[in-house]
Design an enzyme around this catalytic site. Structure first.
Site, short mmCIF file in Angstrom:
data_model
loop_
_atom_site.label_atom_id
_atom_site.label_comp_id
_atom_site.label_asym_id
_atom_site.label_seq_id
_atom_site.Cartn_x
_atom_site.Cartn_y
_atom_site.Cartn_z
CD GLU A 227 31.62 33.62 71.68
OE1 GLU A 227 31.61 33.15 70.51
OE2 GLU A 227 32.38 34.52 72.03
CB CYS B 24 29.36 27.31 67.32
SG CYS B 24 30.65 27.45 68.54
CD GLU C 171 25.04 26.65 64.35
OE1 GLU C 171 24.17 27.11 65.11
OE2 GLU C 171 26.26 26.77 64.55
CE LYS D 156 19.98 26.62 81.74
NZ LYS D 156 19.84 25.34 80.95
P1 NAP Z 1 19.77 26.74 73.11
O1 NAP Z 1 18.35 26.44 73.39
O2 NAP Z 1 20.13 28.09 72.65
O3 NAP Z 1 20.58 26.38 74.46
C1 NAP Z 1 21.71 27.03 74.98
C2 NAP Z 1 21.53 27.28 76.47
O4 NAP Z 1 20.52 28.27 76.67
C3 NAP Z 1 21.06 26.07 77.26
O5 NAP Z 1 21.59 26.11 78.56
C4 NAP Z 1 19.57 26.28 77.27
O6 NAP Z 1 18.88 25.54 78.25
C5 NAP Z 1 19.49 27.76 77.50
N1 NAP Z 1 18.21 28.37 77.13
C6 NAP Z 1 17.26 27.90 76.28
N2 NAP Z 1 16.22 28.75 76.22
C7 NAP Z 1 16.50 29.79 77.05
C8 NAP Z 1 15.83 30.98 77.41
N3 NAP Z 1 14.63 31.29 76.91
N4 NAP Z 1 16.42 31.81 78.28
C9 NAP Z 1 17.63 31.52 78.80
N5 NAP Z 1 18.32 30.41 78.51
C10 NAP Z 1 17.77 29.55 77.62
O7 NAP Z 1 20.36 25.71 72.09
P2 NAP Z 1 19.89 24.18 71.88
O8 NAP Z 1 18.39 24.09 71.89
O9 NAP Z 1 20.59 23.35 72.85
O10 NAP Z 1 20.41 23.91 70.41
C11 NAP Z 1 19.68 24.41 69.29
C12 NAP Z 1 20.61 24.91 68.21
O11 NAP Z 1 21.46 25.92 68.74
C13 NAP Z 1 21.60 23.89 67.67
O12 NAP Z 1 21.04 23.09 66.69
C14 NAP Z 1 22.69 24.78 67.14
O13 NAP Z 1 22.36 25.25 65.87
C15 NAP Z 1 22.71 25.92 68.10
N6 NAP Z 1 23.77 25.76 69.12
C16 NAP Z 1 24.88 26.52 69.01
C17 NAP Z 1 25.89 26.37 69.93
C18 NAP Z 1 27.12 27.19 69.87
O14 NAP Z 1 28.14 26.79 70.43
N7 NAP Z 1 27.11 28.34 69.26
C19 NAP Z 1 25.80 25.43 70.95
C20 NAP Z 1 24.63 24.67 71.04
C21 NAP Z 1 23.64 24.85 70.12
P3 NAP Z 1 18.36 24.06 77.82
O15 NAP Z 1 19.56 23.23 77.80
O16 NAP Z 1 17.41 23.70 78.89
O17 NAP Z 1 17.71 24.21 76.47
#
Ligand code: NAP
Ligand code: MG
Length: 464
Positions: free
Chosen positions: A245, A279, A371, A170
């Protein structure tokens, strides 16, 4: 951009169960470039069934054949690398040279590394009167973020396939087109149907359905700590393996004996790459009080070289833009001093943020603890080495870091005291075979190299 209107399940593109779609935007001009289906629990269920049906055959495939499949996949990615880089550039907004070299070149190398590891890894060993077999964990649910669209997919799918697992992916809703291209490459290789499956969709719908599915044996998630905690709790309740991660707030520690100009310039570059959406980015720069003013000047001069638009791309979406601007405003409110950039929009169109450097940041400020995920560096002053260590270790995260010193042994001694998963010594370069992952709340488990492979294996001992 070319987009599929179905899911890749069981070796074919199938119509989605529901009719909803996700619009994909180019963050440079905010225009819609394609639509992909928004998957539901029904699509996830079909994909997990396909992965489960394919599991016995793939798990029993000799590692050398799985290795050949991965080598062929690497070759398909190479053959389509220009298209992949253009797609990543379009849906993420990454400047094309960065999309080519880092966003596409690196995951291709990693796919190749797993073709080699699958062939050379010893899946069986003798321990006294036992033979210990390393067997695949089973069906993997992979949930990936948008920041390195292909890299995050390859980091999970390549070792999982090398181990003999089958996968349901996904991908992030913001970057599904790269995931579809990856599925096309898998299809062109002719891997057995169901070994790899793709369900595009929203996190709280398709992602959550995948994380909760009984037919998934291991959930591998990369993304925010908030969602990671939820996924870890769900997996724990089901006694299911989980790899997380998560975020970081990594420290670039510049010891008094370091080459200051080099340490500051490399440190600023480390954050500006991918517009700070990394990250492992060194978003805190720790400088000794005697060299603090000089470092601030060097950093603000360095930031000025990162022109918005051509070198620094936009953030991925409007929500991330609002979040990063919010942090910049918060930094000012908390009393930090902007020496480059700021919250004002640098261009009329697109989700751009100016490369921003904060001085006079103290360790307890939000911009030193949380972050931000944008092109923002916080420069923090320390009094002595113990103070530097306390500050470096003083967040909930522990993903990466840098240490700079005149003497390598001095830097190594400091790095060994840091609570973090990776440290680059005097600018040591990224190693795609080195284990990558977090201490503390930066996550559970490791990706890349042999350590990334063993995440997808479980052991069985036979006694003789
Ligand atoms: P996120 O919501 O954690 O998204 C990561 C993945 O998880 C996406 O595929 C997302 O789908 C999915 N997801 C979201 N809610 C979920 C749930 N309840 N159950 C299962 N999967 C779920 O991150 P984001 O909203 O894109 O970014 C928010 C913050 O996360 C950023 O500002 C940053 O601080 C952090 N981040 C960290 C990394 C890293 O590499 N460690 C990468 C990205 C972001 P959707 O795409 O539909 O939301
Ligand atoms: Mg999200």
């Amino acid at each position: 951009m070319n987009a599929h209107d179905g899911m890749y399940i069981g070796g074919e593109w199938r119509a989605a169960a529901g009719g909803d779609t996700i619009a994909v935007l180019n963050p440079v001009d905010e225009q819609v470039i394609g639509h992909v289906p928004a998957g539901t629990a029904e699509d996830v269920d079909a994909a997990v069934r396909a992965a489960r049906a394919a599991l016995p055959g793939w798990a029993a495939t000799p590692p050398a054949e799985r290795a050949a499949g991965l080598a062929a996949l690497r070759d398909r990615l190479v053959a389509r690398k220009d298209e992949i880089a253009e797609t990543i550039s379009a849906e993420l907004g990454a400047p094309l040279p960065f999309a080519q070299a880092v966003q596409t070149g690196l995951p291709i190398a990693i796919a190749g590394s797993y073709a080699e590891l699958a062939a050379s890894y010893s899946f069986e060993e003798k321990v006294g009167n036992s033979t210990v077999y390393q067997e695949p964990v089973g069906v993997v649910g992979a949930i990936t973020p948008w920041n390195y669209p292909l890299h995050q997919i390859v980091n999970k799918v390549a070792p999982a396939l090398a181990a003999g697992c089958t996968v349901v992916l996904k991908p992030a809703e913001d970057t599904p087109l790269t995931a579809q291209l990856f599925a096309e490459a898998v299809h062109e290789v002719g891997l057995p149907a169901g070994v790899f499956n793709l369900v595009t969709g929203l996190g709280p719908v398709a992602g959550q359905a995948l994380a909760e599915h009984e037919g998934v044996d291991l959930v591998s998630f990369t993304g925010s700590t908030a969602v990671g905690k939820q996924i870890g709790a769900t997996a724990g309740a089901a006694v299911k393996r989980v790899a997380l991660e998560l975020g970081g707030k990594s420290a670039n520690v510049i010891l008094p004996t370091a080459d200051l100009a080099k340490a500051v310039n490399v440190g600023v570059a480390n954050v500006m790459g991918n517009s700070g959406q990394t990250c492992s980015a060194w978003t805190r720069m720790l400088v000794h009080t005697d060299r603090y003013d000089e470092a601030v000047e060097l950093a603000s001069a360095a930031a000025a070289k990162y022109t918005v638009g051509d070198r620094v791309g936009p953030l991925v979406n409007a929500k991330q833009l609002a979040r990063v601007r919010g942090y910049i405003e918060k930094g000012v409110e908390e009393g930090a001093r902007i020496v480059a950039g700021g919250a004002e929009a640098p261009l009329e169109q697109g989700y751009y943020v100016s490369p921003t450097i904060f001085a006079d940041v103290t360790p307890e400020m939000a911009i030193a603890q949380e972050e931000i995920f944008g092109p923002v560096v916080s420069i923090i002053r320390y009094e002595d080495e113990d103070d530097a260590l306390r500050i470096a270790n003083g967040t909930v995260y522990g993903l990466a870091g840098g240490v700079w010193a005149g003497d390598e042994a001095e830097a190594v001694a400091f790095a060994r005291r840091m609570d973090t998963g990776q440290v680059d010594i005097n600018g040591g370069r990224f190693n795609p075979l080195a284990p990558f992952g977090g201490y503390k709340q930066s996550g559970v488990g490791r990706e890349l190299g042999v350590h990334g492979l063993t995440e997808y294996l479980q052991t069985k001992s036979l006694q003789f």
